[in-house]
Enzyme design. Sequence first.
Site: not given
Length: 456
Positions: A120, A270, A321
Site C-alpha cells: 500500500y 489477523h 506482517d
Amino acid sequence: MQIITASQALMPEGWQSDVEIRIAADGRIAEVGPMTTRAAHHLDMLLPAPLNLHSHAFQRAIAGLTEARGPDPADTFWTWRQQMYRFLDRLDADQVEAITAMVFMEMLEAGYGAVAEFHYLHHAAQGQPHDDPAEMSARIIAAAQIAGIGLTLLPVLYQWGGCDRRVLAGGQRRFGTDPDSFARLHAGATRHLRDHGHADDRLGVAPHSLRAVDAEGLDAALALCPESPVHMHLAEQVAEVEEVMAHHGARPVTWLLDTHDVDARWCLIHCTQMTPQETARLAATGAVAGLCPITESNLGDGIFDGVRYLGANGRAGIGSDSNVHIALFDELRTLEYSQRLRDRSRAALATPTAPTGRRLFEMALAGGAQAGGRDAGRIEAGAWADLLGIATDNAWLCDRHGDAALDTAIFGGHGQACISDVWSAGRHVVQEGRHIHRDAIRARFRAAMTALEATV
C-alpha cells in the site's frame, strides 16, 4: 533438469524415505519417485516451502525503533501506527526497493518459498503520485526478481482515514487511492508483473480494511480481479471493532459475511477479535485466516482463537506482517504458545493423528498456497518447486526423523539454523544456509538504512 534426493521428505501422503525429485526447467516438479542413486545434491530432510501470506516489506526498516513507550501511558497499536506514519515521509523508491529485497532474502533464508506482499505504499512523500502510478509496485517486483522469490502482488485500495470517511493525512497520504485511480494503478501493476515478473508470480487485490475502504470501494476492488486472491485486514483491534459497529451496525466479521460471498479466494488477515459464532462462520466459508503471530504479539493485537477455528476445519496460513522478526518456525511456535498460555494447556493444536509441529506446518502449507493463488505447498508432480531442505546432522536435530525432527525444528528454538537449502519455483536461491546474493543485497540495504537514519 535439477535432480534432488532426500533421506526423508514430507509428501502429501506423509513421511517417505529415500525420495528423488526432478525439477523441470520451467520451475515445476516434473517427477517424484524412489531414490535410485544418491544425487549430487542430497538432503537430510526435504519439506515443501510455505508461502508467507502477509507482508508489509517497508516496515522492516523500523524494526526495533518503536519499542520505547510514548507519552501516552496506554501505549498501543495506535501509537505504534503514528510512529510508522512519521517514518514514511523519509522513504524514497530506491530505498523501498533495497529494503524489500532484504526482506525477501530474509524470508527465503527463513524457509519461505514465496510471499504475498500487501502493498500500500503507492506514492512519493506527502502523497505526490508518481508519473507512473504503479512505480512502487514495479519496485516490489524488482526486489522479488533480485531475491528470486515467488511473488503474489496485492496492490491495496486505501480510501479513508476511518469509517467516517476522514480525509487521509500525514503518512497515510502515501497510501491513498480512490476506485478510479486504484484501477489505473492496478492496471499498471498488471503490466509490470507481465513484463518483468517471474512466470510463477500472481496478482490479486487488497481492499485494506473496513475502516479504510467504503462499501462501494470494496465492490469496485473485487470487480478488478473476479478470480484472483482477495486479502483484507479484518477484526485486528478492539477499537476497530467498535468503530465498525458504530458505523455499520455490526462487528467487522459479521458485517463482511452478511454482505459478501466470502469464499476460498479470500484471505482475512489477523481476525484476533472474533466471537465464537464468528469464528465458526468464518471457518465454514473456506477462506483463509492470515495469522501473523509475531507481529500480533509485538503490537498487542490479541490471540487468534486457533483451537476453535481449526477444530471447525478452518483454513489458516502464516505471514510476517511488519517483518519485525522474520522466522517461519518462530511464527508457528508463537501461534501454538499463544493457545497454550490462554488455555493453560499443552499441544493445543495437535490432533490424535498429527503432532503439533506437523499440524502447524501443513496448515501453513495449504493456507499459504491457497491465499497466494499459488500451485505449491506440496511435493508433487506439476506443482511449483518451492522446497525447503533441512540438515538434521547437528546438535539441534540430532539425526531425528519425521514428526520428531519437525517438532524439534519448530519447538527446539534452532530450526532456522538447520535450513540448508531453499528453492522458489526451482530457483535454488539458498545454498548451505546462505542466500546466493546475500552480500550484495545486505550492502544495498545497509546503505539505504544509513541514509535514512541520518535524516531521523
